[in-house]
Enzyme design. Sequence first.
Site, PDB file in Angstrom:
ATOM      1  CD  GLU A  32       9.374  12.985  12.026  1.00 23.14           C
ATOM      2  OE1 GLU A  32       8.445  12.516  12.121  1.00 23.14           O
ATOM      3  OE2 GLU A  32      10.402  12.424  11.567  1.00 23.14           O
ATOM      4  CE  LYS A  35      -1.482   2.898   2.578  1.00 25.70           C
ATOM      5  NZ  LYS A  35      -1.772   4.272   1.875  1.00 25.70           N
ATOM      6  CB  CYS A  95      12.928   9.641   8.643  1.00 29.49           C
ATOM      7  SG  CYS A  95      13.903   8.778   7.471  1.00 29.49           S
ATOM      8  CD  GLU A 142      13.771   1.189  10.197  1.00 25.61           C
ATOM      9  OE1 GLU A 142      14.017   1.992  10.816  1.00 25.61           O
ATOM     10  OE2 GLU A 142      14.363   0.148  10.202  1.00 25.61           O
TER      11      GLU A 142
END
Length: 478
Positions: free
Chosen positions: A380, A175, A284, A250
């Site tokens: 973040e 997906k 990231c 991750e």
Amino acid sequence: MPDDRLNYVNGEWTESHTGETFETTDPASPEEVVATYPQSDAEDTEQAIEAADAASDDWGTTPGPERGRILTETGSLLAQRKDDLTELLVREEGKTWSEAAGEVQRAIDIFHYYGAKASDLGGTVKSSSARNTNLYTKNEPLGVAGLITPWNYPIAIPAWKIAPALAAGNTIVIKPATLAPGVVHEMASALEEAGLPDGVINVVTGPGSTVGDAIAGHSAVDAVSFTGSTQVGNAVYDTATEDGKRVQLEMGGKNPTLVTDSADVEEAADIVSAGAFGVTGQACTAASRAIVHEDVYDEFVEAIVERAEAIDHGHGLDDPGMGPHVSESELESTLEYVDIAEDEGATLECGGNELDREGYFVEPAVFSDVDNDMRLAQEEVFGPVLAVIPVSDFDEGVEVANDVDFGLSASVVTDDHTEANRFVEEVEAGVVKINEKTTGLELHVPFGGMKDSSSETYREQGDAGLDFYQISKTVYDN
Ligand code: NAD
């Protein structure tokens, strides 16, 4: 004209049974629709999983060299289409041409790398203490791998899951992220053309909460590899482990670059600027905290502001210094963090404004006087916003570097080898770099994080990337 794209299930390009579609648009020119995709649901996902399950035995026993041939051929087909793939990636995700071309090249290299590896995956012969005994390990695929991927590296991340999963003999349901799925379709198309049997890879587009959740929860899926935010990753983990699936996560980062008093400040500013503002800060591994020794702090702030202000913006196809955010909501989230940081008392040295032009553009922002307890330093942001945090010595620098929930990538800029070695020893991060930016990693070395950045048990990329997709049997043959 937008492309009308379809799901790929059991070797057929098909619509969703819902009959519904969604659009992707160009983040530098949001009026422009790039493509339409099936708005799939759990039923579409179930069909894809059944196809992958049915193809599993045959693909799992296909000889490694044949699996490798298909991956290598796929890499070559992608290479022939590199410019088209780059353009599609720029138009859906907003990277600059150079950034997108680099990412497409990484996907090509990954297919060639695991294509070569596929012949070497059988297992290992060991010496037994018993005479006349063959003792060996035999690696086997897990079965069906469910892959859930983010928009920020829409071709490289899927490639570094797809290629090792196939090399090891697994079938796939993937997906892709809804904001930029096109390049995953192109990979499936290249795999089909290279001779991948029907059902071995299946692509289903649609909402994460529907399609992604159906993959994570389905009993015929043996393993789930997820890359995305920590919040969604934790939910995927809970669902997928209910029936004992193998899971790889991750997730996010809050990556520090420590600038010590021995650093060349101009070099440090170049390193931090590349890590913080490359790919519009939507990585990231982006450097979002510069932790700087007080003796070089003012000089560093001046140098990093100079670099941030020199960055030009534009449509990715014109290869500017910085492209747009991927979406309006990502832009808004970045602007909100700028407000939060100002409210918290950090000093905005430059940037932080939305650009007065079409598209989701923001000026790169630099904040000084940041305390590591502020939300700006802990959460973040996923945009080009840098927090510059002063510290009085190396020990405090490492302490601040580690004082976050994440632990993905970290770097130190120093002229002192002892400091560099201590940083490697003491910093809590899966990737550690000396005099390098926090972003970017070669494909043949393991990639993954610590703490809330990663599930820690399995790394991606390189030989380590294959471990997740295989299980070994130990065999005694007397
Ligand atoms: P996201 O978590 O919103 O989405 C990731 C994927 O999960 C998408 O395909 C999404 O549709 C799907 N999803 C959403 N809800 C789901 C659910 N309930 N069940 C199953 N799947 C669901 O992340 P994003 O916005 O696409 O990507 C940005 C994030 O990814 C950032 O946090 C970034 O740090 C992280 N990221 C991590 C790495 C890494 O290797 N550590 C690499 C790239 C990006």
